[in-house]
Design a protein around this motif. Structure first.
Motif, PDB file in Angstrom:
ATOM      1  N   UNK A  59      65.097   8.863  21.664  1.00 32.73           N
ATOM      2  CA  UNK A  59      66.476   8.903  22.141  1.00 32.73           C
ATOM      3  C   UNK A  59      66.613  10.138  23.020  1.00 32.73           C
ATOM      4  N   UNK A  60      67.139   9.945  24.208  1.00 30.64           N
ATOM      5  CA  UNK A  60      67.332  11.054  25.152  1.00 30.64           C
ATOM      6  C   UNK A  60      68.828  11.373  25.215  1.00 30.64           C
ATOM      7  N   UNK A  61      69.144  12.668  25.229  1.00 35.01           N
ATOM      8  CA  UNK A  61      70.535  13.113  25.122  1.00 35.01           C
ATOM      9  C   UNK A  61      70.835  14.127  26.225  1.00 35.01           C
ATOM     10  N   UNK A  62      71.957  13.939  26.919  1.00 37.02           N
ATOM     11  CA  UNK A  62      72.444  15.019  27.794  1.00 37.02           C
ATOM     12  C   UNK A  62      73.773  15.526  27.253  1.00 37.02           C
ATOM     13  N   UNK A  63      74.300  16.590  27.880  1.00 40.60           N
ATOM     14  CA  UNK A  63      75.370  17.344  27.227  1.00 40.60           C
ATOM     15  C   UNK A  63      76.530  17.693  28.159  1.00 40.60           C
ATOM     16  N   UNK A  64      77.659  17.974  27.513  1.00 38.97           N
ATOM     17  CA  UNK A  64      78.851  18.464  28.213  1.00 38.97           C
ATOM     18  C   UNK A  64      78.626  19.931  28.599  1.00 38.97           C
ATOM     19  N   UNK A  65      79.423  20.447  29.554  1.00 34.09           N
ATOM     20  CA  UNK A  65      79.368  21.882  29.826  1.00 34.09           C
ATOM     21  C   UNK A  65      79.644  22.662  28.531  1.00 34.09           C
ATOM     22  N   UNK A  66      79.039  23.808  28.324  1.00 33.10           N
ATOM     23  CA  UNK A  66      78.169  24.542  29.254  1.00 33.10           C
ATOM     24  C   UNK A  66      76.683  24.253  29.055  1.00 33.10           C
ATOM     25  N   UNK A  67      76.343  23.204  28.335  1.00 27.90           N
ATOM     26  CA  UNK A  67      74.926  22.938  28.025  1.00 27.90           C
ATOM     27  C   UNK A  67      74.356  21.820  28.891  1.00 27.90           C
ATOM     28  N   UNK A  68      74.957  21.633  30.074  1.00 29.35           N
ATOM     29  CA  UNK A  68      74.621  20.435  30.841  1.00 29.35           C
ATOM     30  C   UNK A  68      73.396  20.583  31.745  1.00 29.35           C
ATOM     31  N   UNK A  69      72.640  21.636  31.573  1.00 26.17           N
ATOM     32  CA  UNK A  69      71.356  21.725  32.293  1.00 26.17           C
ATOM     33  C   UNK A  69      70.210  21.226  31.419  1.00 26.17           C
ATOM     34  N   UNK A  70      70.533  20.836  30.203  1.00 21.61           N
ATOM     35  CA  UNK A  70      69.486  20.446  29.248  1.00 21.61           C
ATOM     36  C   UNK A  70      69.487  18.938  29.006  1.00 21.61           C
ATOM     37  N   UNK A  71      68.313  18.444  28.677  1.00 21.34           N
ATOM     38  CA  UNK A  71      68.159  17.103  28.125  1.00 21.34           C
ATOM     39  C   UNK A  71      67.245  17.245  26.918  1.00 21.34           C
ATOM     40  N   UNK A  72      67.651  16.678  25.806  1.00 26.88           N
ATOM     41  CA  UNK A  72      66.795  16.749  24.627  1.00 26.88           C
ATOM     42  C   UNK A  72      66.287  15.366  24.250  1.00 26.88           C
ATOM     43  N   UNK A  73      65.070  15.365  23.734  1.00 24.58           N
ATOM     44  CA  UNK A  73      64.423  14.127  23.350  1.00 24.58           C
ATOM     45  C   UNK A  73      64.241  14.127  21.830  1.00 24.58           C
TER      46      UNK A  73
END
Lengths: 107, 393
Positions: free
Chosen positions: B306-320
């Motif tokens: 499952x791949x996850x992206x994020x709201x600001x301020x963590x929106x430069x990350x993608x976690x797997x």
């Protein structure tokens, strides 16, 4: 280990962000923020979306100070969050002026 | 073939994208094509997911903030839902805008019927759903989302389900509506009182369940489309009870149904967590701590990751997340302000848009290493034509 990796990643971001804008967002950066991040809910042209329109006409009867307060503290009971965790009072004040005067255009 | 592609390259370099006449484009299928939304420019990039290149730009599509795309059942046309109420039918083969109507003041997305004949659009202003002939874009039905005393709600979470039916949610009204167009006249079934402020919804890949996320309270609203007569039930009520919610800087999305085995992975609102739900029992199975507030929680098509992206301020990350162990296996930094992720149909690659770095990065989902980078102007949504063959996307 995961928590550690996460901390380093976030710390790296904070350093990069602070370095890029010297701690305080410029007017141009705020205008970009309005268009693209506020735009998530209010529309990139600020004509409204899940959140209301934020055009100068829509804000005509709202004083700058009121707009600034809403930016910082949100509107309880709605989807509008308070942004004080990610911007300073000064930034919110300048953003409120931009919204009232439509300085975000064409950024 | 080579000559045509060289001509495209020349055309794009010269800023004359989509200048080729349709007859000059070599025959090809659309199964591996897709589009990247360049939202500020009001333009799509047509992309080839096999070659991992851009083929052409298609512009003149209006305000594409929050734009989404569904595809005709032959995979030739994309229907683009713009923020400004524009509904555009884009020809992926000829690389042109085949038809375009402006059908409302403010829109949020749409769906295409199971038989491919009807396209429905969810509107904020005026609140409701409009249904169009997929071929001609002529209006077929106009369903106003009335609630309370003469008010119209913003419509969210519009999904196609089996039959000539669409299901959607009314944000301010806290209702789910199902409309059946089989007779040509819209027949609406209302489910009131589903919970406060449904903000988005999804349909399970088998088309059986419609699940609406609630913003105004913790929980989700579930409609079993095999048994709509049983009504809407609440799932994960009060999953965050007694905990303070963080300010939500960006609304999560539920469109990507992340299903791995019998477990669904969903974004928690206002929490740095992915919720895991057992869909046999609809009970919470686990929570996975992640780097920020999830926006998209998307399963690789095989369900292993499952791949996850994020709201600001963590929106430069993608976690797997590895779904077998429910642990994080990697934290990636594709670029500044990750807005969307799209897997290829068979899941060997995932395309990720990084708005503030003006690029799309393609990752190998086995090695988690980048395979390619495409330049794009403020890219947001990425939509592949293989969506044509799936219900409820």
């Amino acid at each position: 280990m995961c928590a550690g990796a996460r901390w380093f990643a976030i710390a790296g971001l904070l350093v990069a962000t602070a370095g890029a804008r010297g701690g305080e967002r410029s007017d141009a950066e705020l205008a970009y923020f309005v268009r693209h991040d506020c735009g998530s809910c209010h529309g990139m042209r600020l004509t409204g979306g899940l959140g209301p329109a934020l055009t100068p006409e829509a804000l005509a009867d709202k004083p700058v100070g009121w707009v600034r307060t809403v930016i910082l503290h949100g509107v309880p009971g709605t989807a509008m969050p308070g942004w004080r965790g990610v911007m300073t009072e000064d930034e919110a004040g300048r953003m409120a002026v931009q919204l009232k005067e439509q300085i975000h255009e064409n950024r | 073939m080579r000559i045509v592609e060289a001509m495209v390259a020349v055309a794009m370099t010269a800023g004359l994208s989509a200048a080729l006449a349709c007859e000059q484009i070599a025959p090809r299928g659309t199964g591996d094509l897709g589009v990247v939304v360049e939202r500020a420019a009001g333009r799509l990039q047509l992309v080839d997911t096999s070659a991992r290149t851009a083929l052409a730009a298609i512009d003149g599509l209006g305000d594409l903030s929050h734009a989404s795309v569904v595809f005709s059942r032959d995979g030739r046309f994309g229907y683009v839902f713009g923020r400004d109420g524009g509904l555009s039918k884009v020809d992926l083969l000829c690389r042109t805008v085949a038809k375009r109507v402006v059908q409302a003041g403010n829109s949020i997305g749409g769906a295409i019927s199971q038989d491919g004949k009807l396209v429905a659009v969810a509107n904020y202003t005026p609140g409701g759903v409009k249904v169009f002939d997929a071929d001609t874009l002529e209006l077929r039905a106009d369903i106003a989302a009335w609630y309370g005393e003469g008010r119209r709600a913003k419509v969210v979470g519009l999904e196609d389900v089996a039959g000539s039916r669409f299901v959607f949610s009314l944000f301010e009204a806290g209702e789910i509506w199902m409309v059946d167009l089989a007779s040509g006249v819209p027949v609406v079934t209302r489910f009131p009182g589903v919970g406060r402020e449904p903000y988005d919804a999804l349909v399970t890949p088998d088309g059986r369940y419609y699940l609406a996320g609630l913003f105004g309270e913790d929980g989700l609203a579930l409609l079993d489309l095999w048994h709509p007569e049983r009504g809407v039930r609440r799932v994960l009520p009060g999953y965050g009870r007694g905990e303070d919610r963080l300010p939500v800087y960006k609304m999560p999305h539920l469109e990507g149904w992340a299903l791995a085995g019998r477990f669904a992975y969903l974004p928690a609102i206002g929490r740095h967590e992915v919720l895991v739900v057992d869909i046999d029992t609809w009970q919470e199975a686990a929570r996975i701590p992640v780097a920020g507030q999830p926006v998209f929680v998307m399963a690789r098509p095989d369900g292993r990751q499952v791949w996850v992206n994020f709201a600001p301020p963590d929106n430069a990350l993608v976690q797997v997340v590895d779904t077998e162990t429910r642990t994080l296996v990697s934290t990636l930094e594709p670029g500044r302000v990750v807005l969307h992720l799209e897997f290829t149909a068979r899941g060997e690659a995932v395309w990720i848009s990084a708005r503030d770095d003006d690029r799309v990065i393609v990752y190998d989902t086995a090695t988690l290493l980048p395979l390619a980078t495409l330049q794009a102007d403020k890219p947001s949504g990425i939509f592949f034509a293989s969506r044509a063959f799936r219900i409820g996307l």
